[in-house]
Design a protein around this motif. Sequence first.
Motif, mmCIF file in Angstrom:
data_model
loop_
_atom_site.group_PDB
_atom_site.id
_atom_site.type_symbol
_atom_site.label_atom_id
_atom_site.label_comp_id
_atom_site.label_asym_id
_atom_site.label_seq_id
_atom_site.Cartn_x
_atom_site.Cartn_y
_atom_site.Cartn_z
ATOM 1 N N ALA A 292 5.947 6.962 -0.101
ATOM 2 C CA ALA A 292 6.390 8.350 0.069
ATOM 3 C C ALA A 292 6.033 8.856 1.459
ATOM 4 N N LEU A 293 4.829 8.537 1.881
ATOM 5 C CA LEU A 293 4.365 8.975 3.189
ATOM 6 C C LEU A 293 5.229 8.358 4.290
ATOM 7 N N ARG A 294 5.493 7.078 4.156
ATOM 8 C CA ARG A 294 6.303 6.400 5.164
ATOM 9 C C ARG A 294 7.699 7.026 5.212
ATOM 10 N N ASP A 295 8.278 7.231 4.013
ATOM 11 C CA ASP A 295 9.619 7.803 3.948
ATOM 12 C C ASP A 295 9.671 9.179 4.605
ATOM 13 N N ALA A 296 8.563 9.918 4.473
ATOM 14 C CA ALA A 296 8.557 11.275 5.014
ATOM 15 C C ALA A 296 8.156 11.300 6.490
ATOM 16 N N GLY A 297 7.900 10.125 7.019
ATOM 17 C CA GLY A 297 7.523 10.073 8.427
ATOM 18 C C GLY A 297 6.112 10.581 8.690
ATOM 19 N N VAL A 298 5.315 10.601 7.633
ATOM 20 C CA VAL A 298 3.928 11.040 7.801
ATOM 21 C C VAL A 298 3.069 9.830 8.144
ATOM 22 N N GLU A 299 2.387 9.878 9.249
ATOM 23 C CA GLU A 299 1.604 8.727 9.655
ATOM 24 C C GLU A 299 0.146 8.874 9.233
ATOM 25 N N VAL A 300 -0.340 7.846 8.557
ATOM 26 C CA VAL A 300 -1.730 7.829 8.104
ATOM 27 C C VAL A 300 -2.528 6.978 9.066
ATOM 28 N N PRO A 301 -3.694 7.421 9.508
ATOM 29 C CA PRO A 301 -4.356 8.680 9.155
ATOM 30 C C PRO A 301 -4.083 9.822 10.131
ATOM 31 N N ARG A 302 -3.220 9.579 11.101
ATOM 32 C CA ARG A 302 -3.024 10.609 12.124
ATOM 33 C C ARG A 302 -2.614 11.957 11.520
ATOM 34 N N ASP A 303 -1.564 11.915 10.685
ATOM 35 C CA ASP A 303 -1.051 13.165 10.116
ATOM 36 C C ASP A 303 -1.735 13.546 8.811
ATOM 37 N N LEU A 304 -2.276 12.575 8.154
ATOM 38 C CA LEU A 304 -2.846 12.821 6.826
ATOM 39 C C LEU A 304 -3.778 11.668 6.486
ATOM 40 N N ALA A 305 -4.896 11.989 5.848
ATOM 41 C CA ALA A 305 -5.843 10.937 5.464
ATOM 42 C C ALA A 305 -5.565 10.470 4.033
ATOM 43 N N LEU A 306 -5.821 9.203 3.782
ATOM 44 C CA LEU A 306 -5.629 8.696 2.425
ATOM 45 C C LEU A 306 -6.753 7.727 2.067
ATOM 46 N N VAL A 307 -7.338 7.934 0.918
ATOM 47 C CA VAL A 307 -8.333 6.980 0.416
ATOM 48 C C VAL A 307 -7.936 6.636 -1.010
ATOM 49 N N ALA A 308 -8.311 5.456 -1.444
ATOM 50 C CA ALA A 308 -7.761 4.987 -2.712
ATOM 51 C C ALA A 308 -8.785 4.358 -3.650
ATOM 52 N N PHE A 309 -8.473 4.396 -4.913
ATOM 53 C CA PHE A 309 -9.218 3.645 -5.900
ATOM 54 C C PHE A 309 -8.528 2.288 -5.996
ATOM 55 N N ASP A 310 -9.310 1.247 -5.999
ATOM 56 C CA ASP A 310 -8.829 -0.150 -6.055
ATOM 57 C C ASP A 310 -8.536 -0.712 -4.668
ATOM 58 N N ASP A 311 -9.046 -1.901 -4.465
ATOM 59 C CA ASP A 311 -8.765 -2.598 -3.220
ATOM 60 C C ASP A 311 -7.568 -3.534 -3.424
ATOM 61 N N PHE A 312 -7.102 -4.107 -2.335
ATOM 62 C CA PHE A 312 -5.999 -5.058 -2.404
ATOM 63 C C PHE A 312 -6.419 -6.367 -1.757
ATOM 64 N N PRO A 313 -5.885 -7.455 -2.262
ATOM 65 C CA PRO A 313 -6.100 -8.705 -1.537
ATOM 66 C C PRO A 313 -5.423 -8.538 -0.177
ATOM 67 N N TRP A 314 -5.995 -9.124 0.828
ATOM 68 C CA TRP A 314 -5.402 -9.057 2.163
ATOM 69 C C TRP A 314 -5.194 -7.634 2.634
ATOM 70 N N ALA A 315 -6.050 -6.751 2.200
ATOM 71 C CA ALA A 315 -5.895 -5.343 2.581
ATOM 72 C C ALA A 315 -5.968 -5.165 4.091
ATOM 73 N N ASP A 316 -6.524 -6.154 4.764
ATOM 74 C CA ASP A 316 -6.648 -6.062 6.211
ATOM 75 C C ASP A 316 -5.300 -6.062 6.914
ATOM 76 N N LEU A 317 -4.315 -6.594 6.247
ATOM 77 C CA LEU A 317 -3.000 -6.669 6.876
ATOM 78 C C LEU A 317 -2.137 -5.449 6.597
ATOM 79 N N PHE A 318 -2.662 -4.571 5.768
ATOM 80 C CA PHE A 318 -1.919 -3.357 5.519
ATOM 81 C C PHE A 318 -1.936 -2.493 6.785
ATOM 82 N N ALA A 319 -0.947 -1.651 6.883
ATOM 83 C CA ALA A 319 -0.959 -0.688 7.975
ATOM 84 C C ALA A 319 -0.714 0.680 7.377
ATOM 85 N N PRO A 320 -1.668 1.567 7.445
ATOM 86 C CA PRO A 320 -2.996 1.356 8.019
ATOM 87 C C PRO A 320 -3.880 0.581 7.044
ATOM 88 N N ARG A 321 -5.009 0.147 7.554
ATOM 89 C CA ARG A 321 -5.974 -0.509 6.679
ATOM 90 C C ARG A 321 -6.619 0.553 5.793
#
Lengths: 334, 334
Positions: free
Chosen positions: B254-283
């Motif tokens: 949703a954030l990507r679709d709305a052109g909202v850049e994390v964390p510049r425009d908005l911060a996001l923290v989550a419950f649950d980690d992901f495998p290879w989370a290091d390759l996510f953008a943003p981490r």
Amino acid sequence: MATMADVARLAGVSIATVSHVLNGTRAVRPETRAQVLDAIRAADYTPNTVAQSLATARTTTIGLTLSAISNPYFGDLLLGVESEAARAGYTLLLVDPHEDPELEDRVVRQLHSRRVDGVLLAPSAEPGAALRYLAHRSVPTVLVDRLIDDRMDQVGTENVEAVAGLVGHLAERGHRRIALVAGHPGRATTIERVEGYELGLARHGLPRDPALLVDGHSETEAARAAVHTLLGLDAPPTAIVTANNSMTIGAMQALRDAGVEVPRDLALVAFDDFPWADLFAPRLTVVAQPFDRIGREAVRLLLRRMADPAAEPTTTRMVPDFVHRDSCGCGLPA
Amino acid sequence: MATMADVARLAGVSIATVSHVLNGTRAVRPETRAQVLDAIRAADYTPNTVAQSLATARTTTIGLTLSAISNPYFGDLLLGVESEAARAGYTLLLVDPHEDPELEDRVVRQLHSRRVDGVLLAPSAEPGAALRYLAHRSVPTVLVDRLIDDRMDQVGTENVEAVAGLVGHLAERGHRRIALVAGHPGRATTIERVEGYELGLARHGLPRDPALLVDGHSETEAARAAVHTLLGLDAPPTAIVTANNSMTIGAMQALRDAGVEVPRDLALVAFDDFPWADLFAPRLTVVAQPFDRIGREAVRLLLRRMADPAAEPTTTRMVPDFVHRDSCGCGLPA
DNA sequence: CTGTTAGCGCATTCAC
DNA sequence: GTGAATGCGCTAACAG
């Protein structure tokens, strides 16, 4: 715990009759049948599969030997195996030999001790002992993921054309210096993927430069080092193919560390997809192994083998799916 | 297939003696013992666990009931359970009820039919039938992942403090409008995580704005819609907490679709980690549930319960790990 | 259509 | 220190 004998007594019939209404294995007068059914309910009876197995010499159980269960990679395989097995009335006995040939041999013996009707085995690097045991006891067996012996039933992914396709995709975008980060030397998948790489080069009239074929040892760290080496070359590659998911991670790390932006500075395509790959940056172009289908097919082959021990050994190679995303650079302005 | 009787004949001893040397269950003269061992080798004898189980009323098997086996999320759980079970000499019987209460009941009955010594259950949304069956048959049972009844043994993650900590992390960075994308209403984990959210707000003197608490239904699509709604608010949040991995994906989309850049425009923290989370953008900055430890502890509790059916029910909540990455915005220039 | 009986392979009690 | 015999709960002839 209620047994058949209890039910028989309650219903005023013989134990044999109870067995037969339970299994529908011979005609029973409707009223008798009804009485038995009532008695079963009344006694709160649950059949004892263990006793059943001892009597029939079948357990309706299949053993699954899988290393690195935690590899997200194998989740789909497990799912495919479980659902197909369940559909056929089989339950899964799961063991993890942790890639250790000796443990592998032990767990296989254990599965046989438990008299599984068949075994699905993702073989370790040295599966000799386990395979000999299985063969000697004529335990129906299907090899999964790693294909090593076409005298046995086995299911895996088609590697050669898949990698050749990946290389071709890059070549068609104009790349002439395409590197391969290859897996652990000697492994069947490694050999085939290297073959696919060379086939792809040949098809597009590209020269084979030994410096561009590096060993990533199937692991993240080694791949990272290998890519580092690639980047230090006098004539570094303009595109990289990685031969499995772990090595893709390592490659991406090396690229990031070196400040190389994919796909702007360099194109990368990979073997193996990732869950939620859409959120990666960049989104990776990959071939995705159809693990779910592989699991299902493995079970089907095993059921066939159990039904007909003399059937011709079958090797099935599933064609992976090409997932076209961004890391190949196709979305870049020319 | 060689049986104990064969071995006994070959060794010139009674079947009882063979059994006893095999199990070390009574003293045997060394020479007799040696003969038996030789005979076992000669006959190529493999014990039959099925017969053993029938005679002892124990199968050294534990049943694991897990939905969505393919969730990468569960790989570690499986690993933990398998290794701890193996360590204790138990083998895993794996079944997948696919979140369907009726199927869940059926597979649980099946496991009991197979006379598993105990059951590990990640309960579905309506586990009533299955749980009643298990209780009624006094099958040792441990609930995993979803804690729903503290009159039973259960192991899961500590949710309240974990989410409160996430909220606190954002608050300390100065955020005052922090949203929560919550899970399926009514689910135990949802309730606790919402509680943690409110606790976190309260601790930092932040007001509770109902508009910032949205329902992501534990699913990707619903979360995507929910975040879309959040962004449309007159006073949209400056930070978002997502309450599980699927919803995190939806939120990111949703954030990507709305052109909202994390964390510049908005911060996001989550419950649950992901495998290879290091390759996510943003981490992603997350709290990671310790599934491996949860699995191990579940097995330990089960073993205890099997040893002592009268033991006090235990509820264990594992504290998740805080993984500090980039999506919270801590790396941003002030 | 139904009952009797002999195993399936092993653990275990009781005797020696 | 060892053996004979019984039973675990069920299936599958066999007999009627």
